[in-house]
Design a protein around this motif. Structure first.
Motif, PDB file in Angstrom:
ATOM      1  N   VAL A  59       6.792 -12.211  -6.104  1.00  0.00           N
ATOM      2  CA  VAL A  59       6.309 -10.762  -6.346  1.00  0.00           C
ATOM      3  C   VAL A  59       5.416 -11.034  -7.544  1.00  0.00           C
ATOM      4  O   VAL A  59       5.658 -11.531  -8.545  1.00  0.00           O
ATOM      5  N   LEU A  62       0.679  -1.133  -0.043  1.00  0.00           N
ATOM      6  CA  LEU A  62       0.115  -0.072  -0.128  1.00  0.00           C
ATOM      7  C   LEU A  62       0.776   1.377   0.153  1.00  0.00           C
ATOM      8  O   LEU A  62       0.433   2.365   0.589  1.00  0.00           O
ATOM      9  N   GLY A  63       2.079   1.080  -0.468  1.00  0.00           N
ATOM     10  CA  GLY A  63       2.924   2.313  -0.668  1.00  0.00           C
ATOM     11  C   GLY A  63       2.363   3.202  -1.636  1.00  0.00           C
ATOM     12  O   GLY A  63       1.281   2.789  -2.252  1.00  0.00           O
ATOM     13  N   THR A  64       2.855   4.541  -1.710  1.00  0.00           N
ATOM     14  CA  THR A  64       2.257   5.411  -2.677  1.00  0.00           C
ATOM     15  C   THR A  64       1.886   5.132  -4.211  1.00  0.00           C
ATOM     16  O   THR A  64       1.000   5.172  -4.769  1.00  0.00           O
ATOM     17  N   ALA A  65       3.082   4.685  -4.584  1.00  0.00           N
ATOM     18  CA  ALA A  65       2.980   4.504  -6.094  1.00  0.00           C
ATOM     19  C   ALA A  65       2.020   3.179  -6.555  1.00  0.00           C
ATOM     20  O   ALA A  65       1.490   3.238  -7.531  1.00  0.00           O
ATOM     21  N   LYS A  76       1.976  -5.614 -11.629  1.00  0.00           N
ATOM     22  CA  LYS A  76       1.088  -5.125 -12.793  1.00  0.00           C
ATOM     23  C   LYS A  76      -0.322  -5.724 -12.549  1.00  0.00           C
ATOM     24  O   LYS A  76      -0.884  -6.126 -13.445  1.00  0.00           O
ATOM     25  N   ARG A 112       4.387  -1.289   3.418  1.00  0.00           N
ATOM     26  CA  ARG A 112       4.675  -0.042   2.869  1.00  0.00           C
ATOM     27  C   ARG A 112       5.773  -0.117   1.733  1.00  0.00           C
ATOM     28  O   ARG A 112       6.872  -0.275   2.400  1.00  0.00           O
ATOM     29  N   CYS A 113       5.543  -0.163   0.609  1.00  0.00           N
ATOM     30  CA  CYS A 113       6.535  -0.247  -0.467  1.00  0.00           C
ATOM     31  C   CYS A 113       7.579  -1.161  -0.120  1.00  0.00           C
ATOM     32  O   CYS A 113       8.569  -1.049   0.562  1.00  0.00           O
ATOM     33  N   VAL A 114       7.978  -2.140  -1.237  1.00  0.00           N
ATOM     34  CA  VAL A 114       8.864  -2.974  -1.139  1.00  0.00           C
ATOM     35  C   VAL A 114       9.826  -2.442  -2.323  1.00  0.00           C
ATOM     36  O   VAL A 114      10.831  -3.204  -2.481  1.00  0.00           O
ATOM     37  N   GLY A 115       9.474  -1.633  -3.013  1.00  0.00           N
ATOM     38  CA  GLY A 115      10.529  -0.765  -3.925  1.00  0.00           C
ATOM     39  C   GLY A 115      10.484  -1.270  -5.338  1.00  0.00           C
ATOM     40  O   GLY A 115      11.519  -1.053  -6.270  1.00  0.00           O
ATOM     41  N   ALA A 116       9.616  -2.137  -5.629  1.00  0.00           N
ATOM     42  CA  ALA A 116       9.351  -2.687  -6.840  1.00  0.00           C
ATOM     43  C   ALA A 116       8.408  -1.835  -7.568  1.00  0.00           C
ATOM     44  O   ALA A 116       7.245  -2.377  -8.103  1.00  0.00           O
ATOM     45  N   CYS A 117       8.507  -0.295  -7.392  1.00  0.00           N
ATOM     46  CA  CYS A 117       7.314   0.360  -7.905  1.00  0.00           C
ATOM     47  C   CYS A 117       7.282   0.420  -9.257  1.00  0.00           C
ATOM     48  O   CYS A 117       6.030   0.904  -9.998  1.00  0.00           O
ATOM     49  N   GLY A 118       8.104  -0.180 -10.101  1.00  0.00           N
ATOM     50  CA  GLY A 118       7.962  -0.255 -11.420  1.00  0.00           C
ATOM     51  C   GLY A 118       6.926  -1.290 -11.750  1.00  0.00           C
ATOM     52  O   GLY A 118       6.402  -1.366 -12.906  1.00  0.00           O
ATOM     53  N   LEU A 119       6.784  -2.263 -10.935  1.00  0.00           N
ATOM     54  CA  LEU A 119       5.666  -3.290 -11.235  1.00  0.00           C
ATOM     55  C   LEU A 119       4.125  -2.849 -10.446  1.00  0.00           C
ATOM     56  O   LEU A 119       3.593  -3.629 -10.528  1.00  0.00           O
TER      57      LEU A 119
END
Lengths: 162, 630
Positions: free
Chosen positions: A143, A87-90, A146, A126-133
Motif C-alpha cells: 500500500v 476510488l472510494g469516497t475518502a 498519502k 472501492r475502498c480498501v479501508g485504509a482511509c487514514g492514508l
C-alpha cells in the motif's frame, strides 16, 4: 485488447481439482471455487470455467453469469504487477482520480487494461479501508498512501526495473 | 470447555487486560500480578499495517533480543481508531501513546523507554499527549478519546486480535454462557427488544423484532447470518471489529442461534478485507477447539457452527436478499420482499441477518442489561454508533459516540477540525444511499431519525467531511457513477435511472447543463424511489436530491454561469500562470503532455488555452505555486 492464449499447467489443474473436490458436497460451492481458481490461474479463462461447470454439475451459462457479475472475478489476464487505485469516497475527496490519471499517463494504458508487455495492469477499487492514508494506491499488495501526483513516477520506476 | 473452565481462564488473564483499561497508578500495581513489567500494544489493523506496523513489531522483537528484555509483552491488536496517526503503539501501564512509528522509532523506544528504568521518549509521543510543561497525558484523556464511548469497539485496540485467551479475559463468551444456562430464548428476545437496539447496517430495524420473527417462523432448519459486506466506500467499522475482536461476533451469532433455533451460521465478508478474513478464520478455529462453537457448546447440549463466505466485489450484495443469493453461490441479485428473510432466507429457510456492528452490541446488552443500554442515546435511537470519519478532517479514524452526539463534537472536538484552516462545507453520511449535512446543520444531534429528517441517513456510519474545495455537483456525480456501476441490472428503474441521472450530471459538469435538467432529475428520482426493487435503486438518487436541496446555488452556477465555484469541474475551469510568481524554470513546459506552455527561460510562461487539456500536470510540477485554475 489482444487475445492472450490460455496456458495452464498440469500442476494448476491438480490444484483446481483438489479445490473442487474439497467443496463438492457444499450447496454454495461455486463462489469459493471461483475464488480459488482465480488464485491459481490469476484469472478465469473459458477453459477453467468449463472444467468447474462440468465438475460441479452447474450449467456453464450460470458459471459465466456468476463470474461476470462480480467485479473481482476477471476473464482477462492481469499484468505481472497489479496496480489498484482506490476510488472510494475518502480517497476521491483527496484527489485519487488525479493519481489514477497520473498512472494512466505514465503507463499509457487506461484503467482496466494491461500493458502490451504484460508487465502492468491498472484497476480501480472501492475502498480498501485504509482511509487514514488517503489517497492510496496498491501495487501487488503493497500500500502506498498519502500520495500526490508527483510521487507516482518514482514508485512505478521501482517496478519498471525488474 | 465448561462454564467453570471459561470463568477460570477469564479470571487468570483478567489483570493482563485490566492493566490496559485503568488509570496509571492502579495499572502499575496490577502489572505486578501479570508477570510483565510493561506491555507494548501495536496496531495490526489494515490502516496501520498498510503503513508498516508489522515491521515495527519485528524491530521490537529484534531489539528485545539484543537488549535482553524478556519481561515486556508485545501485543498485536486491532484498530485503535486514530488511523491518521498510524502506525500506533501504546505502552502500558503508563498509557504512553506513540504515533507514526517507524522501525527506527521502535528501536529508540526499546532502548530508552522499555529497558529497565527507562523513561518515556517524549519526542515520539503523539503531540496532543504532551503538556506544554512536558508532562505526559494518558491517551484516554485526549480529546479524540475523551468524548467517545466504546461499546461495539470495546475490545478493539485492547486485546491481542488473534488470541482467544485474551478475548475471553476481556469478557467475550461470558454472555453466551449466561444465555445458555440462565435464560430462555424468549427472555433473550425480550431483553434485546427492551434495549431498543436497532440494526447498524443502515435501515435501523429493531433487532429484537427480527429475532422474534425468525424464532416464530416455521422451519426444520434455520440460519443466522452476519452481513460483513461493508460496501459503503469510506466506512470501515465492521472491518475493524472483525480485525480487532472477531470473537464478539461469533459469540453474538451463537446467542442468536440459541434464541431463534438455528444450528448453522454464515458470515458474508468482503474479499477486499484479507486481514479480517484471516482473523475470522483463526477465531472460528480457536472457538471450535475450545468448545465454544461446534457440538454441545459449553456442555449445554446446544450445537452451533459458523462458515465464512467471501464476497467478490459487488456493492449490491450488502442488500439482504442479494447477500443470501450470493451465499448460495448465485449472482447477487435482490428479489422482491415479502417473503422476508425471517421466513424465507438462505436456502429458503428462516434466517436472521444482522450487520457486524449490531452483533458487536449484543453481548454487552445481555451482560449489563437492557436498562443500561437504553439509558444511552436518544429517545428512538439507543446506544452508541461508530462513525468512520474521513475526507477533509485532521483525525481520520473510527469514532464511537452515544447516539445523539452533535455533529460539531465529532468534527471539531474529536475530529480535530478541518486541515489547513479551511471552512467546513458539508458532511456526507450514508454513502451512495445517503445525503449530505450542510454547515448550517452542524449542531444536529446524530441519530437515525434526525438524519432522515434533513434528507440524509445514518447508513452504516461512513462520515466524509468536505471543505470549501469540494464541488457538491461533482460529489453527487461521483456517487451516481458508483451506483450506476454497481446497479445489478435486474430492475429497470435502477438500471436505466442511474444511467440517465449520471448522463445529466455529466452534462451539467461539462458546462452543457440546461435549466430544465433540474426538473428532469427530480422526476427520474421520484420514479426510482417508488419503483426500484431494492434499497440500492430506491436510495441512489439521495446524493443528488440532497445536494440539490442544500447546495442549489452550485447547481445553478454550473448551469447558468457555466462556472464551478469550488474549482473542481475541469471543463468549467481554465489554467493560468501568474506572471509575478513564475520564475521561468520551464518545469511545467517540459511536463506538459500537450505542449501548451510556452515562454523563455527565466521569464514568465504562458498557457495556450486552446491546446490545454487541463490534465493538471503543470500544477503538480510547479514548485512556486504559480499556476492557478479558475
Amino acid at each position: 485488447m489482444s487475445q492472450i492464449l490460455f496456458e495452464g499447467t498440469p500442476e494448476q489443474m491438480n490444484e483446481l481439482m483438489a479445490c473442487i473436490n474439497a467443496n463438492r458436497g457444499d450447496k454454495g460451492a461455486l463462489m469459493p471455487v471461483l475464488h480459488e481458481a482465480q488464485n491459481i490461474y490469476g484469472y478465469l479463462p473459458a477453459e477453467v470455467q468449463t472444467v468447474i461447470a462440468e465438475e460441479l454439475n452447474i450449467p456453464l451459462a450460470e458459471v459465466y453469469g456468476v463470474a461476470t457479475f462480480y467485479s473481482q472475478f476477471s476473464l482477462n489476464p492481469k499484468g505481472k504487477h497489479k496496480i489498484s487505485i482506490c476510488l472510494g469516497t475518502a480517497c476521491y475527496v483527496k484527489g485519487s482520480d488525479k493519481i489514477l490519471e497520473a498512472v494512466e499517463h505514465e503507463l499509457r494504458i487506461s484503467c482496466g487494461e494491461c500493458t502490451p508487455d504484460k508487465k502492468f495492469s491498472i484497476d480501480s477499487c472501492r475502498c480498501v479501508g485504509a482511509c487514514g492514508l488517503a489517497p492510496v494506491m496498491i501495487i501487488d499488495g503493497e500500500v502506498y498512501g498519502k500520495l500526490s501526483q508527483k510521487d507516482v513516477k518514482g514508485i512505478l520506476d521501482k517496478y519498471m526495473q525488474d | 470447555m465448561t462454564v467453570k473452565e471459561l470463568k477460570k481462564l477469564a479470571a487468570e488473564k483478567a489483570d493482563l487486560i485490566n492493566v490496559r483499561k485503568i488509570v496509571r497508578e492502579q495499572a502499575e500495581k496490577l502489572a505486578k500480578n501479570t508477570g510483565y513489567r510493561k506491555q507494548v500494544l501495536v496496531c495490526g489493523g489494515t490502516g496501520c499495517t498498510s503503513s508498516h506496523s508489522l515491521q515495527v513489531i519485528e524491530q521490537l522483537e529484534k531489539s528485545f533480543k539484543e537488549l535482553k528484555i524478556n519481561d515486556v509483552l508485545i501485543v498485536k491488536t486491532g484498530c485503535f481508531g486514530l488511523c491518521a496517526l498510524g502506525p500506533i503503539m501504546i505502552v502500558y501501564p503508563e498509557g504512553a501513546f506513540y504515533s507514526q512509528m517507524t522501525p527506527e522509532h521502535a528501536k529508540t523506544v526499546a532502548e530508552k523507554h522499555l529497558v529497565k528504568g527507562g523513561e518515556v521518549v517524549k519526542e515520539l509521543l503523539y503531540k496532543e499527549t504532551v503538556h506544554a510543561d512536558g508532562s505526559v497525558i494518558p491517551f484516554a484523556e485526549i480529546p479524540f478519546y475523551k468524548h467517545q464511548m466504546r461499546i461495539a469497539l470495546r475490545n478493539c485496540g485492547v486485546i491481542a486480535a488473534e488470541s482467544i485467551e485474551e478475548a475471553i479475559a476481556a469478557g467475550d463468551y461470558a454472555a453466551l454462557a449466561k444465555v445458555l444456562f440462565e435464560m430462555t430464548p424468549d427472555e433473550v428476545i425480550a431483553e434485546i427488544k427492551a434495549s431498543g437496539l436497532r440494526g447498524r447496517g443502515g435501515a435501523g430495524f429493531p433487532t429484537g423484532l427480527k429475532w422474534q420473527f425468525t424464532k416464530e417462523a416455521a422451519g426444520d432448519k434455520k440460519y443466522v447470518c452476519c452481513n460483513a459486506d461493508e460496501g459503503d466506500p469510506g466506512a470501515f467499522m465492521d472491518r475493524s471489529v472483525l480485525e480487532g475482536d472477531p470473537h464478539c461476533v461469533l459469540e453474538a451469532m451463537a446467542i442468536a442461534g440459541y434464541t431463534v433455533g438455528a444450528q448453522e451460521g454464515y458470515i458474508y465478508v468482503r474479499a477486499e478485507y484479507p486481514i479480517a478474513v484471516e482473523r475470522l478464520n483463526i477465531a472460528i478455529e480457536q472457538a471450535r477447539k475450545h468448545g465454544l462453537l461446534g457440538k454441545n457448546i459449553l456442555g449445554s447440549g446446544f450445537d452451533f457452527d459458523i462458515h465464512v463466505r467471501l464476497g467478490a466485489g459487488a456493492f449490491v450484495c450488502g442488500e439482504e436478499t442479494a447477500l443470501m443469493a450470493s451465499i448460495e453461490g448465485h449472482r447477487g441479485e435482490p428479489r422482491p420482499r415479502p417473503p422476508f428473510s425471517a421466513q424465507c432466507g438462505v436456502y429458503k429457510k428462516p434466517t436472521v441477518l444482522n450487520n457486524v456492528e449490531t452483533w458487536a452490541n449484543v453481548a454487552p446488552i445481555l451482560l449489563n442489561g437492557s436498562k443500561w443500554f437504553s439509558s444511552i442515546g436518544t429517545e428512538k435511537s439507543k446506544g452508541t454508533k461508530v462513525f468512520a470519519v474521513g475526507g477533509k478532517i485532521n483525525n481520520v479514524g473510527l469514532v464511537e459516540v452515544p447516539m445523539g452526539t452533535p455533529l460539531k463534537t465529532i468534527v471539531y472536538d474529536i475530529g480535530g477540525g478541518i486541515p489547513n484552516n479551511k471552512q467546513f462545507k458539508a458532511a456526507q453520511t450514508g454513502g451512495p444511499s445517503g445525503g449530505c449535512i450542510p454547515a448550517k446543520f452542524i449542531d444536529i444531534a446524530m441519530d437515525f431519525d434526525n438524519l432522515v429528517a434533513i434528507g440524509s441517513m445514518m447508513g452504516s456510519g461512513g462520515l466524509i467531511v468536505m471543505d470549501e474545495d469540494t464541488c457538491m455537483v461533482d460529489i453527487a456525480k461521483f456517487y451516481l457513477e458508483f451506483t450506476a456501476d454497481e446497479s445489478c441490472g435486474k430492475c429497470t428503474p435502477c438500471r436505466i435511472g442511474t444511467k440517465r441521472l449520471l448522463e445529466i450530471l455529466n452534462k451539467i459538469t461539462e458546462g452543457n447543463g440546461e435549466p430544465e435538467d433540474l426538473e428532469k432529475i427530480k422526476e427520474i428520482a421520484e420514479h426510482m424511489k417508488s419503483s426500484s426493487l431494492c434499497a440500492l435503486g430506491q436510495s441512489a438518487p439521495n446524493p443528488i436530491i440532497s445536494t440539490m436541496e442544500h447546495f442549489g446555488d452550485e447547481y445553478r452556477a454550473h448551469i447558468y454561469e457555466k462556472k464551478c465555484p469550488a474549482g473542481v469541474c475541469k471543463s468549467l475551469l481554465n489554467y493560468y500562470i501568474e506572471p509575478d510568481k513564475c520564475r521561468g524554470c520551464t518545469l511545467c513546459a517540459r511536463n506538459c503532455p500537450a505542449n501548451a506552455i510556452s515562454g523563455a527561460v527565466k521569464s514568465a510562461h504562458e498557457i495556450d488555452l486552446k491546446k490545454c487539456i487541463k490534465c493538471g500536470q503543470c500544477i503538480a510540477h510547479c514548485k512556486f505555486n504559480a499556476i492557478i485554475k479558475k
